[in-house]
Write an enzyme that holds these catalytic residues in place. Structure first.
Site, PDB file in Angstrom:
ATOM      1  N   SER A 134       9.566   1.847   2.809  1.00  0.00           N
ATOM      2  CA  SER A 134       8.257   1.198   2.691  1.00  0.00           C
ATOM      3  C   SER A 134       7.879   0.819   1.267  1.00  0.00           C
ATOM      4  O   SER A 134       6.850   0.164   1.063  1.00  0.00           O
ATOM      5  CB  SER A 134       7.169   2.091   3.282  1.00  0.00           C
ATOM      6  N   LYS A 176       6.996  -2.716   0.675  1.00  0.00           N
ATOM      7  CA  LYS A 176       5.650  -3.295   0.774  1.00  0.00           C
ATOM      8  C   LYS A 176       5.065  -3.648  -0.592  1.00  0.00           C
ATOM      9  O   LYS A 176       4.113  -4.433  -0.673  1.00  0.00           O
ATOM     10  CB  LYS A 176       4.733  -2.354   1.539  1.00  0.00           C
ATOM     11  N   SER A 198       0.252   2.279   4.585  1.00  0.00           N
ATOM     12  CA  SER A 198       1.640   1.840   4.728  1.00  0.00           C
ATOM     13  C   SER A 198       1.875   1.198   6.089  1.00  0.00           C
ATOM     14  O   SER A 198       2.915   1.388   6.729  1.00  0.00           O
ATOM     15  CB  SER A 198       2.612   3.015   4.522  1.00  0.00           C
TER      16      SER A 198
END
Length: 404
Positions: free
Chosen positions: A79, A82, A144
């Site tokens: 993640s 991102k 997230s």
């Protein structure tokens, strides 16, 4: 950002003095050693993470890696991807292509691939409903949310696949030569990869280029559709100097964290990939940040537009060309060792007009213990126009005489 400047000024003066004599390689004389009681203690090794596939701690201002292992080895970014998504969105907002007020649709694809039913991190925006881009981006940064990442990608580029092309274009601009993205959320996929060094570069660029968007990562919790979720970056609760940046986790990547902290005028970025647990990635990251702040300091050596040295010019209306750097030259050194830096330059013995402003002339280097710790191109600060016929003829004679 402020840096200590007095020693740098002294170094610049010494450097300019030696440069002006026209040597091919000029070096400032080494300063007198400090008293024995003030001698700097050797920096101990960085606290190596207990379990990590790659890790580093980097100085934000200079971009120097203070310590690390496997920094250029390919890893799954999970993640932390991102952050790249956020960077692209911020860049597209800055260019006027999308706005914070845009109403972003939580499409069925985004909901099915990244929503609560996927067992991954999600934001909770209702399917087939719209929310402001700003809110959905905060949901992606704090919670997230995989669903928010996909919905934002579709809004910005039409499809997540097209958005991935944007991600790769911006990554190339940043200098992330070891990275390739195929989605906006970071779930495991073939040909979706990065490196610890590239991720640190991304964090550096995000903080520098889009500080307002970066600030979303310091928000500790966010509520969507009645569901409040905390930021997974445990360091936000442990250390007030930490203001970001992003966690990541899946079975292939392990537990990952890219963190950043600012203490005084100094900012550091730590990257830990493949830790064994959420707590371990936080422990390891904070240890690296503490070590970096304790044992290193950052200085600005030279500023753009200000003369570093001057060099003899033949056949020009001016007899000297002022040389400088095009961007601030920064260096990170062990605390207490700044006076031991040795500046030098590599330039031709002389120049022949005409010389254009910004024309590359040579290189300035700064060494510590014989190792180059900072370097930058030297350029002409101002143009030197060609002289008239008789001045050129006279200089041609003296050039021939001195070459004999």
């Amino acid at each position: 950002m402020k840096f200590r400047s007095t020693p740098a000024t002294l170094a610049a003066v010494a450097l300019a003095t030696t440069f002006s004599v026209g040597l091919a390689l000029a070096q400032a004389p080494a300063p007198a050693p400090p008293p024995a009681a003030a001698t700097a203690v050797a920096v101990p090794p960085a606290p190596k993470p207990a379990q990590a596939s790659a890790w580093l701690v980097m100085d934000y201002a200079s971009g120097q890696i203070l310590a690390g292992e496997n920094v250029d080895t390919r890893v799954e970014p999970a993640s932390i991807t991102k952050v790249m998504t956020s960077y692209v969105i911020a860049a597209e907002i800055a260019s006027g292509k999308v706005k914070n007020e845009d109403q972003v649709l939580m499409s069925e694809r985004a909901w099915r691939e990244g929503g609560a039913r996927t067992d991954g991190s999600f934001s909770g925006f209702p399917v087939n409903q719209r929310a402001p881009l700003h809110d959905m981006e905060v949901g992606m940064a704090v919670q997230s949310g995989n669903d928010a990442a996909i919905a934002l990608a579709e809004h910005v580029a039409g499809t997540q696949e097209a958005f991935a092309d944007l991600m790769n274009s911006y990554a190339a601009r940043i200098g992330m030569g070891g990275s390739h993205f195929v989605n906006a959320h970071g779930l495991s996929a073939p040909e979706h990869y990065s490196t610890a060094h590239d991720l640190a570069r991304l964090g550096q660029a995000f903080i520098r280029d889009y500080p307002e968007a970066y600030a979303y990562n310091s928000i500790k919790e966010f509520t969507v559709n009645g569901i409040t979720q905390p930021n997974r970056n445990l360091l936000l609760w442990r250390d007030p100097s930490v203001d970001g940046i992003k966690t990541g986790h899946h079975s292939g990547a392990g537990y990952c964290l890219m963190s950043s902290a600012k203490r005084g005028d100094q900012r550091l970025i730590a990257v830990v990939m493949g830790a064994g647990s959420e707590r371990q990635r936080a422990d390891d990251s904070l240890a690296l940040l503490n070590w970096g702040f304790r044992f290193y300091e950052t200085h600005k050596l030279y500023e753009p537009g200000k003369p570093v040295a001057q060099l003899k010019v033949w056949k020009g209306k001016a007899d000297q060309a002022q040389l400088g750097v095009t961007a601030p030259l920064l260096v990170s050194v062990p605390r207490g060792r700044y006076a031991e830096l040795k500046p030098s330059m590599e330039v031709p013995k002389s120049l022949v007009a005409p010389i254009a402003a910004g024309q590359p002339v040579g290189t300035v280097k700064v060494t510590l213990d014989g190792q180059v710790v900072a370097q930058a191109p030297l350029v002409a600060i101002a143009a030197v126009e060609e002289a008239g016929f008789f001045k050129r003829l006279w200089d041609a004679f003296w050039m021939w005489w001195e070459s004999d």
